[in-house]
Design a protein around this motif. Structure first.
Motif, PDB file in Angstrom:
ATOM      1  N   MET A  43       0.848  -1.210   0.000  1.00  0.00           N
ATOM      2  CA  MET A  43       0.000   0.000   0.000  1.00  0.00           C
ATOM      3  C   MET A  43       0.878   1.252   0.000  1.00  0.00           C
ATOM      4  O   MET A  43       2.050   1.200   0.360  1.00  0.00           O
ATOM      5  CB  MET A  43      -0.950  -0.011   1.208  1.00  0.00           C
ATOM      6  CG  MET A  43      -0.341   0.244   2.558  1.00  0.00           C
ATOM      7  SD  MET A  43      -1.585   0.188   3.908  1.00  0.00           S
ATOM      8  CE  MET A  43      -1.853  -1.593   4.103  1.00  0.00           C
ATOM      9  N   LYS A 102      -1.005  -9.845   3.127  1.00  0.00           N
ATOM     10  CA  LYS A 102       0.128  -9.942   4.061  1.00  0.00           C
ATOM     11  C   LYS A 102      -0.278 -10.476   5.430  1.00  0.00           C
ATOM     12  O   LYS A 102       0.489 -10.404   6.386  1.00  0.00           O
ATOM     13  CB  LYS A 102       0.822  -8.584   4.160  1.00  0.00           C
ATOM     14  CG  LYS A 102       1.627  -8.292   2.891  1.00  0.00           C
ATOM     15  CD  LYS A 102       2.173  -6.895   2.798  1.00  0.00           C
ATOM     16  CE  LYS A 102       3.022  -6.736   1.543  1.00  0.00           C
ATOM     17  NZ  LYS A 102       3.205  -5.329   1.157  1.00  0.00           N
ATOM     18  N   LEU A 147      -2.827  -9.544   7.555  1.00  0.00           N
ATOM     19  CA  LEU A 147      -3.398  -8.682   8.595  1.00  0.00           C
ATOM     20  C   LEU A 147      -4.868  -9.007   8.838  1.00  0.00           C
ATOM     21  O   LEU A 147      -5.579  -9.452   7.940  1.00  0.00           O
ATOM     22  CB  LEU A 147      -3.284  -7.193   8.204  1.00  0.00           C
ATOM     23  CG  LEU A 147      -2.126  -6.501   8.901  1.00  0.00           C
ATOM     24  CD1 LEU A 147      -0.824  -6.994   8.312  1.00  0.00           C
ATOM     25  CD2 LEU A 147      -2.246  -5.007   8.795  1.00  0.00           C
ATOM     26  N   LEU A 149      -8.218  -1.441  10.055  1.00  0.00           N
ATOM     27  CA  LEU A 149      -7.415  -2.635  10.334  1.00  0.00           C
ATOM     28  C   LEU A 149      -7.499  -2.911  11.837  1.00  0.00           C
ATOM     29  O   LEU A 149      -7.569  -1.978  12.643  1.00  0.00           O
ATOM     30  CB  LEU A 149      -5.941  -2.402   9.960  1.00  0.00           C
ATOM     31  CG  LEU A 149      -5.658  -1.969   8.519  1.00  0.00           C
ATOM     32  CD1 LEU A 149      -4.150  -1.744   8.335  1.00  0.00           C
ATOM     33  CD2 LEU A 149      -6.181  -2.995   7.530  1.00  0.00           C
ATOM     34  N   THR A 174      -1.779  -4.586  14.293  1.00  0.00           N
ATOM     35  CA  THR A 174      -1.067  -3.330  14.001  1.00  0.00           C
ATOM     36  C   THR A 174      -0.341  -2.803  15.246  1.00  0.00           C
ATOM     37  O   THR A 174      -0.227  -1.596  15.424  1.00  0.00           O
ATOM     38  CB  THR A 174      -2.058  -2.258  13.485  1.00  0.00           C
ATOM     39  OG1 THR A 174      -3.037  -2.046  14.520  1.00  0.00           O
ATOM     40  CG2 THR A 174      -2.759  -2.696  12.216  1.00  0.00           C
ATOM     41  N   PHE A 175       0.087  -3.721  16.101  1.00  0.00           N
ATOM     42  CA  PHE A 175       0.831  -3.357  17.311  1.00  0.00           C
ATOM     43  C   PHE A 175       0.066  -2.333  18.155  1.00  0.00           C
ATOM     44  O   PHE A 175       0.616  -1.348  18.631  1.00  0.00           O
ATOM     45  CB  PHE A 175       2.248  -2.874  16.948  1.00  0.00           C
ATOM     46  CG  PHE A 175       3.074  -3.984  16.355  1.00  0.00           C
ATOM     47  CD1 PHE A 175       3.891  -4.765  17.156  1.00  0.00           C
ATOM     48  CD2 PHE A 175       2.981  -4.284  14.998  1.00  0.00           C
ATOM     49  CE1 PHE A 175       4.616  -5.824  16.606  1.00  0.00           C
ATOM     50  CE2 PHE A 175       3.705  -5.340  14.450  1.00  0.00           C
ATOM     51  CZ  PHE A 175       4.528  -6.105  15.258  1.00  0.00           C
ATOM     52  N   THR A 181      -6.173   1.282  13.253  1.00  0.00           N
ATOM     53  CA  THR A 181      -5.673   1.977  12.059  1.00  0.00           C
ATOM     54  C   THR A 181      -6.755   2.073  11.005  1.00  0.00           C
ATOM     55  O   THR A 181      -7.347   1.070  10.621  1.00  0.00           O
ATOM     56  CB  THR A 181      -4.444   1.213  11.520  1.00  0.00           C
ATOM     57  OG1 THR A 181      -3.434   1.230  12.531  1.00  0.00           O
ATOM     58  CG2 THR A 181      -3.900   1.862  10.255  1.00  0.00           C
TER      59      THR A 181
END
Lengths: 138, 138
Positions: A1, A98, A100, A119, A124-125, A129
């Protein structure tokens, strides 16, 4: 992206009427819009700083995601929204490929008429997001 | 005070080595610096997007502020840093005059040589807020 900039930062507050004066009178920003997003059970207030907006979020429903967030973690930053340069659908396809975890499989309408998708923070830690695009930029 | 843009967003992570590949390989951003800030007991990794940086923060000390943050709230957005147009000291004076609770009464040195100071999240509707200036811009 491909991401171009931070479109906005979403900030959960208990009460817009109380929080707006802090952003206006102390930080010196101007609230240029207040909008209800029924789909997300929030009332929002927008400020612009540089290329980025601050989006204050007040829940309109005690069972809404923002109300639950505040109950668990208190007021504070709720999400970061990135503007995509190559579109939300491309970014979602890429994220999915990927591995996610997606909250939205397809773009949907968010505040200010943007196409948006989230997301999952587990992928995303910890940062909820949002990916977005302005359909009028196409 | 006068703010020009969001200088950076600080994001608390447990482990930089694990988080950097997400920002690079999935979000497509480039980590341009890794720096230890001993004073704040963190190792940081920097990415740039638009006018704003993302600053990943890994604690180097289990008693450090970032370690405590993660223990309490999990990984996620730790603070927002605004670039001041009229200087950190002016912004602090202004905030103090308006009754805000300050973490730093005077600017101190932060990552990348910036002059920085923090406002307490109890006064800022839950957002740990950093004010900063680049001394080389003066």
């Amino acid at each position: 992206m491909e991401l171009s900039h931070i479109e906005h930062i979403g900030i959960a507050v208990k009460n817009l009427e109380q929080a707006i004066p802090y952003y206006e009178d102390i930080l010196g920003l101007k609230c240029y819009a207040v909008e209800e997003v029924k789909d997300q059970k929030v009332k929002t207030a927008f400020f612009k700083i540089g290329m980025t907006k601050l989006e204050l979020l007040e829940s309109t429903d005690p069972e809404g995601a923002v109300a639950k967030f505040i109950e668990k973690r208190g007021e504070g930053v709720h999400h970061i929204a990135f503007a995509t340069a190559d579109g939300v659908q491309n970014a979602l396809d890429d994220a999915k490929e990927k591995g996610l975890r997606l909250i939205d499989k397809k773009p949907r309408k968010g505040a200010e008429g943007l196409n948006i998708a989230f997301l999952h923070p587990k992928s995303t830690f910890g940062v909820l997001t949002e990916l977005c695009e302005n359909p009028s930029d196409k």
